[in-house]
Design a protein around this motif. Structure first.
Motif, mmCIF file in Angstrom:
data_model
loop_
_atom_site.group_PDB
_atom_site.id
_atom_site.type_symbol
_atom_site.label_atom_id
_atom_site.label_comp_id
_atom_site.label_asym_id
_atom_site.label_seq_id
_atom_site.Cartn_x
_atom_site.Cartn_y
_atom_site.Cartn_z
ATOM 1 N N SER A 85 1.056 -0.763 0.409
ATOM 2 C CA SER A 85 0.192 0.235 0.510
ATOM 3 C C SER A 85 1.287 1.207 0.168
ATOM 4 O O SER A 85 2.013 1.408 0.153
ATOM 5 C CB SER A 85 -1.203 0.142 1.224
ATOM 6 O OG SER A 85 -0.131 0.474 2.146
ATOM 7 N N ARG A 86 0.105 2.455 -0.538
ATOM 8 C CA ARG A 86 0.768 3.004 -0.440
ATOM 9 C C ARG A 86 1.702 4.050 0.603
ATOM 10 O O ARG A 86 2.319 3.986 0.950
ATOM 11 C CB ARG A 86 -0.071 4.874 -1.033
ATOM 12 C CG ARG A 86 0.774 6.371 -1.715
ATOM 13 C CD ARG A 86 -0.085 6.956 -1.504
ATOM 14 N NE ARG A 86 -1.206 7.488 -0.974
ATOM 15 C CZ ARG A 86 -1.989 8.452 -0.961
ATOM 16 N NH1 ARG A 86 -2.063 8.944 -2.206
ATOM 17 N NH2 ARG A 86 -3.038 8.456 0.135
ATOM 18 N N LYS A 89 4.593 1.615 1.653
ATOM 19 C CA LYS A 89 5.832 1.892 0.702
ATOM 20 C C LYS A 89 7.142 2.654 0.828
ATOM 21 O O LYS A 89 7.805 2.629 0.636
ATOM 22 C CB LYS A 89 5.217 2.587 -0.513
ATOM 23 C CG LYS A 89 4.579 1.116 -1.478
ATOM 24 C CD LYS A 89 4.479 1.515 -2.877
ATOM 25 C CE LYS A 89 4.087 0.423 -3.839
ATOM 26 N NZ LYS A 89 3.167 1.569 -4.846
#
Length: 207
Positions: A85-86, A89
């Motif tokens: 997921s963002r 990351k």
């Protein structure tokens, strides 16, 4: 607060506050996001994580746990990183290794595998505790794209990707977003035993 102050504020040890003493492997286990971007895992350490997972108990010794894994600098690391997921990351790029835990959920007869996810959970806890024994930390994550992982690595239909894991050495808070800095420094808490273990009847605390 300056970056330098944040850097020295990361606790090297955050032992759990327990009602009775626990083994250090348990008391010292926590899940930091502030990982050292320069730390690496030698072959023995990397192998030991999954050897520990291999020897976890499982229902009927069915051994449903599988892993996809790579060390920083390897293509597999980057491919796993791409499925996260963002929010995950950003900080996982500093991890020494990344893995995705996959459970066998359909057996060879085409029927649901009993306790497949439970078996993966036991194996992954073994992996996490081996990391602690190596002076490392492991952070387990639900925040990854299962479909992307399946497509990226060709995971068969009878297996289900369940969890991502980042492994590394503790770093500093330097450069981390404010929301993550706060999480790193937040006191560790758990529900009391009185809300977990009952006797006589449901809700009657044993401890």
């Amino acid at each position: 607060m300056t970056a330098e102050e944040y850097a020295v504020d990361v606790p090297a040890s955050r032992p759990a506050e327990t009602s009775v003493p626990l083994h250090p492997l348990l008391a010292e286990r926590w899940s930091p996001r502030a990982l050292d971007p320069n730390a690496t895992l030698c072959d023995r350490q990397f192998t030991a994580l999954f050897e520990a997972a291999r020897w976890a108990p499982s229902w009927g010794n069915t051994q449903p746990a599988r892993y996809l894994a790579g060390r920083r600098g390897e293509a597999t690391f980057d491919r796993i990183h791409g499925t996260l997921s963002r929010g995950n990351k950003g900080w996982t790029s500093n991890a020494s290794a990344l893995a995705i835990g996959v459970a066998l959920v359909i057996n060879e007869d085409g029927e649901p595998m009993p306790y497949g996810e439970y078996g993966l959970a036991l194996a992954t806890e073994n992996l996490v505790l081996q990391a602690v024994a190596e002076g490392l930390h492991a952070h387990q994550m639900a925040g990854f794209d299962r479909d992307a992982a399946r497509a990226e690595f060709g995971i068969p239909a009878e297996y289900e990707p369940i969890v991502a894991v980042a492994v590394g050495r503790l770093g500093t808070l330097d450069g981390m977003p404010e929301r993550l800095r706060e999480k790193e420094l937040r006191p560790r808490t758990r529900k009391p035993l009185s809300e977990m273990v009952f006797t006589e009847t449901w809700g009657e605390p044993l401890f």
